[in-house]
Design a protein around this motif. Structure first.
Motif, PDB file in Angstrom:
ATOM      1  N   LYS A   7      72.166  25.636  53.616  1.00  9.78           N
ATOM      2  CA  LYS A   7      73.513  26.023  53.529  1.00  9.78           C
ATOM      3  C   LYS A   7      74.579  25.025  53.207  1.00  9.78           C
ATOM      4  CE  LYS A   7      71.618  29.549  55.242  1.00  9.78           C
ATOM      5  NZ  LYS A   7      71.341  31.184  54.594  1.00  9.78           N
ATOM      6  N   ASN A   8      74.163  24.038  52.282  1.00 14.56           N
ATOM      7  CA  ASN A   8      75.081  22.913  51.890  1.00 14.56           C
ATOM      8  C   ASN A   8      75.434  23.541  50.600  1.00 14.56           C
ATOM      9  OD1 ASN A   8      76.206  20.609  51.112  1.00 14.56           O
ATOM     10  ND2 ASN A   8      74.863  19.431  51.608  1.00 14.56           N
ATOM     11  N   GLN A   9      76.646  24.431  50.562  1.00 16.25           N
ATOM     12  CA  GLN A   9      77.182  24.945  49.610  1.00 16.25           C
ATOM     13  C   GLN A   9      77.867  24.128  48.623  1.00 16.25           C
ATOM     14  OE1 GLN A   9      76.037  28.094  48.881  1.00 16.25           O
ATOM     15  NE2 GLN A   9      75.326  28.404  51.043  1.00 16.25           N
ATOM     16  N   PHE A  11      77.223  21.007  47.591  1.00 16.22           N
ATOM     17  CA  PHE A  11      76.084  20.176  47.195  1.00 16.22           C
ATOM     18  C   PHE A  11      75.449  21.105  45.858  1.00 16.22           C
ATOM     19  CE2 PHE A  11      71.641  18.389  46.953  1.00 16.22           C
ATOM     20  CZ  PHE A  11      71.816  17.234  46.115  1.00 16.22           C
ATOM     21  N   TYR A  12      75.019  22.322  46.560  1.00 21.44           N
ATOM     22  CA  TYR A  12      74.657  23.402  45.390  1.00 21.44           C
ATOM     23  C   TYR A  12      75.548  23.688  44.372  1.00 21.44           C
ATOM     24  CZ  TYR A  12      71.604  24.296  49.664  1.00 21.44           C
ATOM     25  OH  TYR A  12      70.748  24.073  50.741  1.00 21.44           O
ATOM     26  N   ALA A  13      76.828  23.718  44.595  1.00 23.73           N
ATOM     27  CA  ALA A  13      77.743  23.826  43.568  1.00 23.73           C
ATOM     28  C   ALA A  13      77.791  22.628  42.626  1.00 23.73           C
ATOM     29  CB  ALA A  13      79.183  23.828  44.080  1.00 23.73           C
ATOM     30  N   MET A  14      77.460  21.607  43.032  1.00 22.39           N
ATOM     31  CA  MET A  14      77.517  20.208  42.065  1.00 22.39           C
ATOM     32  C   MET A  14      76.381  20.487  41.371  1.00 22.39           C
ATOM     33  SD  MET A  14      78.707  17.559  45.085  1.00 22.39           S
ATOM     34  CE  MET A  14      78.581  16.004  43.942  1.00 22.39           C
ATOM     35  N   LEU A  15      75.011  20.838  41.909  1.00 20.68           N
ATOM     36  CA  LEU A  15      73.725  20.975  40.931  1.00 20.68           C
ATOM     37  C   LEU A  15      74.070  22.154  39.972  1.00 20.68           C
ATOM     38  CD1 LEU A  15      71.099  21.083  44.134  1.00 20.68           C
ATOM     39  CD2 LEU A  15      71.597  18.978  42.534  1.00 20.68           C
ATOM     40  N   ASN A  16      74.776  23.095  40.360  1.00 23.78           N
ATOM     41  CA  ASN A  16      75.060  24.141  39.332  1.00 23.78           C
ATOM     42  C   ASN A  16      75.941  23.590  38.206  1.00 23.78           C
ATOM     43  OD1 ASN A  16      73.538  26.211  40.868  1.00 23.78           O
ATOM     44  ND2 ASN A  16      75.202  26.739  42.013  1.00 23.78           N
ATOM     45  N   LYS A  17      76.764  22.959  38.739  1.00 26.28           N
ATOM     46  CA  LYS A  17      77.690  22.390  37.598  1.00 26.28           C
ATOM     47  C   LYS A  17      76.885  21.210  36.476  1.00 26.28           C
ATOM     48  CE  LYS A  17      82.185  20.415  37.037  1.00 26.28           C
ATOM     49  NZ  LYS A  17      83.254  19.651  37.304  1.00 26.28           N
ATOM     50  N   GLU A  18      75.845  20.839  37.116  1.00 28.60           N
ATOM     51  CA  GLU A  18      75.167  19.547  36.148  1.00 28.60           C
ATOM     52  C   GLU A  18      74.031  20.325  35.491  1.00 28.60           C
ATOM     53  OE1 GLU A  18      76.142  16.811  35.452  1.00 28.60           O
ATOM     54  OE2 GLU A  18      77.811  16.850  36.941  1.00 28.60           O
ATOM     55  N   GLY A 173      78.533  15.546  57.235  1.00 29.90           N
ATOM     56  CA  GLY A 173      77.712  15.002  58.075  1.00 29.90           C
ATOM     57  C   GLY A 173      78.084  15.495  59.458  1.00 29.90           C
ATOM     58  N   PRO A 174      77.127  15.211  60.312  1.00 30.08           N
ATOM     59  CA  PRO A 174      77.410  15.543  61.624  1.00 30.08           C
ATOM     60  C   PRO A 174      78.675  14.996  62.311  1.00 30.08           C
ATOM     61  CG  PRO A 174      75.638  13.953  61.426  1.00 30.08           C
ATOM     62  CD  PRO A 174      75.914  14.389  60.205  1.00 30.08           C
ATOM     63  N   LEU A 175      79.178  13.983  62.069  1.00 31.06           N
ATOM     64  CA  LEU A 175      80.391  13.310  62.513  1.00 31.06           C
ATOM     65  C   LEU A 175      81.684  13.966  62.185  1.00 31.06           C
ATOM     66  CD1 LEU A 175      79.141   9.497  63.252  1.00 31.06           C
ATOM     67  CD2 LEU A 175      79.136  11.733  64.780  1.00 31.06           C
ATOM     68  N   LYS A 176      81.560  14.616  61.058  1.00 31.82           N
ATOM     69  CA  LYS A 176      82.704  15.322  60.127  1.00 31.82           C
ATOM     70  C   LYS A 176      83.738  15.624  61.337  1.00 31.82           C
ATOM     71  CE  LYS A 176      83.981  19.264  57.549  1.00 31.82           C
ATOM     72  NZ  LYS A 176      83.499  20.601  56.759  1.00 31.82           N
ATOM     73  N   GLY A 177      83.326  16.383  62.434  1.00 25.74           N
ATOM     74  CA  GLY A 177      84.436  16.713  63.309  1.00 25.74           C
ATOM     75  C   GLY A 177      85.091  15.872  64.176  1.00 25.74           C
ATOM     76  N   GLN A 186      92.745  10.181  55.068  1.00 21.65           N
ATOM     77  CA  GLN A 186      92.762  11.454  54.409  1.00 21.65           C
ATOM     78  C   GLN A 186      91.353  11.789  54.404  1.00 21.65           C
ATOM     79  OE1 GLN A 186      94.619  12.123  50.476  1.00 21.65           O
ATOM     80  NE2 GLN A 186      94.122  14.057  50.308  1.00 21.65           N
ATOM     81  N   TYR A 187      90.980  12.944  54.785  1.00 20.41           N
ATOM     82  CA  TYR A 187      89.291  13.240  54.762  1.00 20.41           C
ATOM     83  C   TYR A 187      89.362  14.505  53.278  1.00 20.41           C
ATOM     84  CZ  TYR A 187      85.056  15.656  55.464  1.00 20.41           C
ATOM     85  OH  TYR A 187      83.720  16.215  55.347  1.00 20.41           O
ATOM     86  N   HIS A 188      88.382  14.037  52.651  1.00 20.03           N
ATOM     87  CA  HIS A 188      88.338  14.670  51.135  1.00 20.03           C
ATOM     88  C   HIS A 188      87.019  15.589  51.432  1.00 20.03           C
ATOM     89  CE1 HIS A 188      91.482  12.333  49.100  1.00 20.03           C
ATOM     90  NE2 HIS A 188      91.154  11.429  49.753  1.00 20.03           N
ATOM     91  N   GLY A 189      86.273  15.515  52.280  1.00 21.18           N
ATOM     92  CA  GLY A 189      84.892  16.285  52.149  1.00 21.18           C
ATOM     93  C   GLY A 189      83.821  16.034  50.740  1.00 21.18           C
ATOM     94  N   LEU A 190      83.231  16.498  50.665  1.00 23.21           N
ATOM     95  CA  LEU A 190      82.073  16.237  49.644  1.00 23.21           C
ATOM     96  C   LEU A 190      82.737  16.614  48.401  1.00 23.21           C
ATOM     97  CD1 LEU A 190      78.957  15.460  49.428  1.00 23.21           C
ATOM     98  CD2 LEU A 190      78.595  17.914  49.332  1.00 23.21           C
TER      99      LEU A 190
END
Length: 301
Positions: A7-9, A11-18, A173-177, A186-190
């Motif tokens: 469910k790492n959407q 990351f999957y979006a990055m794979l699709n773009k490449e 990752g697990p410590l995101k929260g 500033q937190y930017h995410g993936l």
């Protein structure tokens, strides 16, 4: 090929773009066996990660495919992760193995050193801040205990009074929260790589355990200054005061000391250090030697 859908959407979006093809198994050994049986005997299975390595080797014995495994992570882990890592290493005789650092290689019975590699940015060396008034410092990687995002956040908290410094976190990752709400953090995410390096001037690696992080190589290629803890294979690249700054320990106090030292460093000396790191990148991590090693492993010659 993913063992299951994580469910790492993003990351999957990055794979699709490449335009990178991928598929999901059903999270069990039988689905992996069924899939491997559809491939011809010349297919090579290359695993990345402890769970992929364990199940990949076992499945390849049954289907009679060659298995290659790359060991990236230097951490031992705790709980179930520690058990998986031990089992992953115990089963290493069943595959052709690569390790991304000498430290990881020494923990395996049969492995060849295969350092990470990247496409090198050939632009001229510079150290022009993204924001002329502010030094932007970035954490890039998985938000897990061994990577030390808590140390990075504590550093940002300790330096809230310094208006000339901003901190940025890229990753998931697990410590995101547990990322605090601070005016200077500033937190930017993936996000995509280009969206990282255009926003920071310094890569700060505060890992407690490490192999050879790709973020380190990418940052050097993008002419970013490196401040890092002395773990894994990092000291083979980052020599203190020569190609970056190394910390004695991975904690907020030592991080702050090196950041404050960088603020006082003359611009010419800063550029020389970045240039020295870039030269090492060109010599060892351009991918030419790594390709020959991989080609030999894949063809079995």
């Amino acid at each position: 090929m993913f063992y299951e859908d994580h469910k790492n959407q993003a990351f999957y979006a990055m794979l699709n773009k490449e335009n990178i093809r991928y598929e999901f198994l059903k999270g069990n050994l039988s689905s992996l066996l069924k899939k491997l049986k559809t491939f011809d005997s010349k297919t090579v299975v290359h695993t990345h990660g402890y769970k992929a390595g364990i199940f990949g080797r076992l499945a390849c014995i049954v289907t009679k495919h060659r298995c290659i495994s790359t060991y990236h992570a230097g951490e031992a882990g705790t709980g179930k992760l520690k058990i998986y890592n031990k089992l992953d290493k115990l089963l290493s005789p069943l595959s052709t193995n690569f390790a991304v650092s000498e430290q990881i290689k020494a923990s395996l019975k049969n492995a060849t050193l295969l350092e990470n590699f990247i496409a090198i940015n050939s632009s001229s060396i510079h150290f022009n801040r993204c924001d002329n008034k502010t030094l932007n410092i970035g954490f890039v990687g998985r938000l897990s205990f061994e990577k030390g995002p808590d140390i990075f956040c504590r550093l940002a908290e300790n330096m809230q009074q310094d208006l000339d410094i901003k901190f940025h976190i890229f990753g998931d990752g697990p410590l995101k929260g547990e990322v605090p709400n601070l005016h200077n953090l500033q937190y930017h995410g993936l996000v995509e790589r280009n969206d990282i390096w255009s926003k920071i001037d310094v890569l700060l690696i505060c890992s407690r355990e490490e192999g050879l992080p790709m973020a380190l190589l990418e940052a050097i290629s993008e002419q970013k200054f490196i401040i890092s803890s002395a773990v894994g294979a990092i000291p083979s690249i980052i020599k203190h005061d020569e190609t970056g700054f190394l910390m004695l320990e991975a904690n907020a106090q030592h991080c702050q000391y090196q950041v404050e030292k960088l603020l006082l460093l003359p611009e010419e000396q800063t550029k020389n250090i970045i240039n020295n790191a870039y030269k090492i990148l060109e010599e060892r991590f351009s991918g030419k030697q790594q390709f020959l090693i991989l080609q030999k492993a894949y063809t079995g010659t």
